[in-house]
Design an enzyme around this catalytic site. Structure first.
Site, short mmCIF file in Angstrom:
data_model
loop_
_atom_site.label_atom_id
_atom_site.label_comp_id
_atom_site.label_asym_id
_atom_site.label_seq_id
_atom_site.Cartn_x
_atom_site.Cartn_y
_atom_site.Cartn_z
N ARG A 240 0.81 -1.21 0.00
CA ARG A 240 0.00 0.00 0.00
C ARG A 240 0.85 1.27 0.00
O ARG A 240 0.62 2.18 -0.79
CB ARG A 240 -0.94 0.02 1.22
CG ARG A 240 -2.18 -0.81 1.06
CD ARG A 240 -2.75 -1.16 2.42
NE ARG A 240 -1.74 -1.85 3.21
CZ ARG A 240 -1.44 -3.14 3.02
NH1 ARG A 240 -2.07 -3.85 2.12
NH2 ARG A 240 -0.50 -3.71 3.74
N THR A 241 1.80 1.34 0.91
CA THR A 241 2.55 2.59 1.04
C THR A 241 3.31 2.88 -0.24
O THR A 241 3.27 4.00 -0.78
CB THR A 241 3.53 2.50 2.23
OG1 THR A 241 2.79 2.19 3.41
CG2 THR A 241 4.27 3.80 2.43
N HIS B 295 5.68 6.11 11.35
CA HIS B 295 5.12 6.00 10.00
C HIS B 295 4.19 7.20 9.80
O HIS B 295 2.97 7.05 9.76
CB HIS B 295 4.37 4.68 9.88
CG HIS B 295 4.08 4.24 8.47
ND1 HIS B 295 4.32 5.04 7.37
CD2 HIS B 295 3.57 3.09 7.98
CE1 HIS B 295 3.97 4.40 6.28
NE2 HIS B 295 3.51 3.22 6.62
N LYS C 119 25.53 -5.44 -2.02
CA LYS C 119 27.00 -5.42 -2.07
C LYS C 119 27.60 -4.79 -0.82
O LYS C 119 28.81 -4.62 -0.74
CB LYS C 119 27.46 -4.64 -3.30
CG LYS C 119 26.97 -5.20 -4.62
CD LYS C 119 27.34 -4.26 -5.76
CE LYS C 119 26.69 -4.71 -7.06
NZ LYS C 119 26.79 -3.68 -8.11
N ARG D 138 11.64 3.60 3.31
CA ARG D 138 11.22 2.62 4.32
C ARG D 138 12.44 1.76 4.63
O ARG D 138 13.14 1.31 3.72
CB ARG D 138 10.09 1.74 3.83
CG ARG D 138 9.86 0.56 4.79
CD ARG D 138 8.61 -0.19 4.54
NE ARG D 138 7.45 0.63 4.86
CZ ARG D 138 6.20 0.15 4.87
NH1 ARG D 138 5.98 -1.11 4.58
NH2 ARG D 138 5.20 0.95 5.16
#
Lengths: 162, 317
Positions: free
Chosen positions: B53-54, B131, B82, B103
């Site tokens: 969703r986000t 959030h 890496k 995120r």
């Protein structure tokens, strides 16, 4: 003068068992058992040849038991004193020159400490491999990580970065 | 107060929140009016954790404003694999994009990353931390359904690790809201969040409970989160509490007719599907609201006068 500059607070403490210093710093009234943590905060481990005297759990009228740290040839900076206040809030700092205490003051907690403590939250970004210096806001009764917000109130000495 | 980045809901005043929600409502009413507003603008998506969703709502929001996105892709296919640090990654992508959405599984990641970049950085979830963009769409949904003052809100589930909960609770202290937190003892709000809530309003409107029963009748809004099975040390411990934190149609008999039920999704079994068709269910609308709210946020942060002017600063608008 039996134990001159340690008795500045009115002879309330018993005779000390560590020798006096000529030039340097005496950190007195450290809570019993914290002396080695004080040295850790100052980054002193003896490997550089520093001349140290440490008294631990000596009787104290004010604290019951106290530790004392004497560092020959070194005067603490204000930053160092600020950080010491986190684990030794009752400490007194005595700057000694030629066997005389020329300056004496209590520690004051700083607003922020950087690069000294590691965050106890293993989920915090500062505990990984990022190029970030730990930063804590000093609260009345603990410290708070500026990154993840975790508050640590006890065992601050165990958070000292090694 | 000027905001160069959006890291936590704690940085938002009531005025800031209302600015975003009002702008979102304008956009929601007429999305076509902003269809080309940010043409040739690129948003960098840096998702170090899975997200549906986000991530998709940010992507949709940017495209509906006329812009586009550059996406780091999965961690497995990126330079992170890496061993590249987050600090390096954001500095590289900053060179490509006009704003960044991050995120990351680590708490405080957005704060650290924001110290390395000059373009706006929006925190789309940092571990168990915050959030804030979810919170703004939550507030938008609450305002649409129940208003934002003289309100009693229950927040139930995994309050310990629930970043949406932490952000929402902070934001609600800007309003006349009584907050009831319902969870098993092992998943109570982190003490630092409680500390902040008490600092924000003397704790007068904050209560913690281990059962929904006693507070449900008083609630205007019930915000449900998933009890995360993987957080429990053993399955038996989970089973002891899991059923206590579910809501079904039979529970609604004790609730107000106007109760609004929300959930940041995804849900598992916290809310019975039978509730979906009732007037109480707001969670799908809530998810939908992610697009206009994130359009509003991007518009405010990408406007010529910067977010400072838009979010309570000294700008001309």
């Amino acid at each position: 003068m039996s134990d001159d500059h340690e008795h500045h607070d009115g002879n309330d403490d018993h005779e000390l068992r560590v020798s006096k210093i000529r030039d340097g710093t005496v950190i007195d009234h450290v809570r019993g058992g914290q002396a080695l943590n004080v040295l850790a905060i100052l980054g002193i481990d003896g490997s550089e040849g520093e001349e140290l005297s440490v008294g631990m759990n000596v009787p104290s009228d004010r604290l019951g038991r106290k530790d004392i740290v004497k560092v020959e040839g070194r005067e603490l900076s204000q930053d160092e004193v600020d950080v010491l206040s986190l684990i030794a809030p009752d400490a007194t700092i005595n700057i000694v020159r030629d066997y005389e205490v020329i300056e004496k003051h209590r520690v004051e907690p700083p607003e922020i400490v950087e690069g000294v403590l590691s965050c106890p939250n293993t989920g915090c970004i500062t505990t990984g491999d990022e190029p970030v210096t730990s930063r804590f806001e000093v609260l009345e009764d603990g410290v708070r990580c500026s990154y993840c917000g975790t508050i640590a109130r006890e065992e601050l000495a165990s958070l000292i970065e090694t | 107060m000027r905001h160069d980045h959006l890291i936590t809901s704690k940085q938002l005043s009531r005025e800031d929140i209302e600015t975003v929600l009002d702008r979102a409502a304008e956009i929601d009413a007429d999305p076509s009016a902003v269809a080309d507003r940010h043409a040739n603008t690129l948003l960098g998506l840096l998702f170090f954790e899975p997200s549906t969703r986000t991530k998709m709502s940010f992507e949709t929001a940017m495209k509906r404003l006329g812009g586009d996105v550059v996406d780091m892709g999965s961690v497995e296919s990126s330079s992170v694999k890496k061993g590249e640090t987050l600090a390096d990654t954001v500095r590289v992508i900053e060179g490509y994009a006009d704003a960044l959405v991050l995120r990351h599984p680590k708490q405080g990641a957005a704060t650290m990353a924001s110290e390395y970049v000059d373009v706006p950085l929006l925190n789309a979830g940092d571990g168990a931390g915050h959030h804030p963009t979810q919170t703004l769409l939550d507030l938008y949904t609450i305002r649409e359904n129940a208003g934002l003052d003289d309100l009693t809100v229950g927040i139930m589930g995994d309050l310990k690790y629930g970043r949406t909960v932490h952000s929402l609770a902070h934001a609600l202290t800007n309003f006349d809201v009584r907050q009831h937190f319902v969870s098993p003892e092992s998943l109570q709000l982190p003490r630092e969040v409680v500390y902040d809530l008490h600092q924000a309003d003397d704790g007068a409107g904050i209560r913690e409970h281990d059962s929904l029963e006693e507070v449900l009748p008083s609630l205007d809004v019930l915000y449900v989160t998933r009890i995360q099975r993987e957080r429990f040390p053993d399955e038996q411990e989970y089973q002891k509490v899991a059923g206590e934190y579910q809501i079904g149609p039979e529970d609604l008999e004790a609730a107000s007719d106007d109760l609004t039920i929300m959930h940041p999704l995804p849900r598992v079994d916290e809310i019975a599907p039978a509730i979906d068709e009732t007037d109480h269910a707001a969670y799908f609308d809530q998810a939908h609201n992610g697009v206009p709210v994130r359009m509003a946020l991007l518009d405010l942060f990408l406007s010529d006068d910067g977010a400072g002017g838009a979010l309570g600063g000294d700008g001309d608008e």
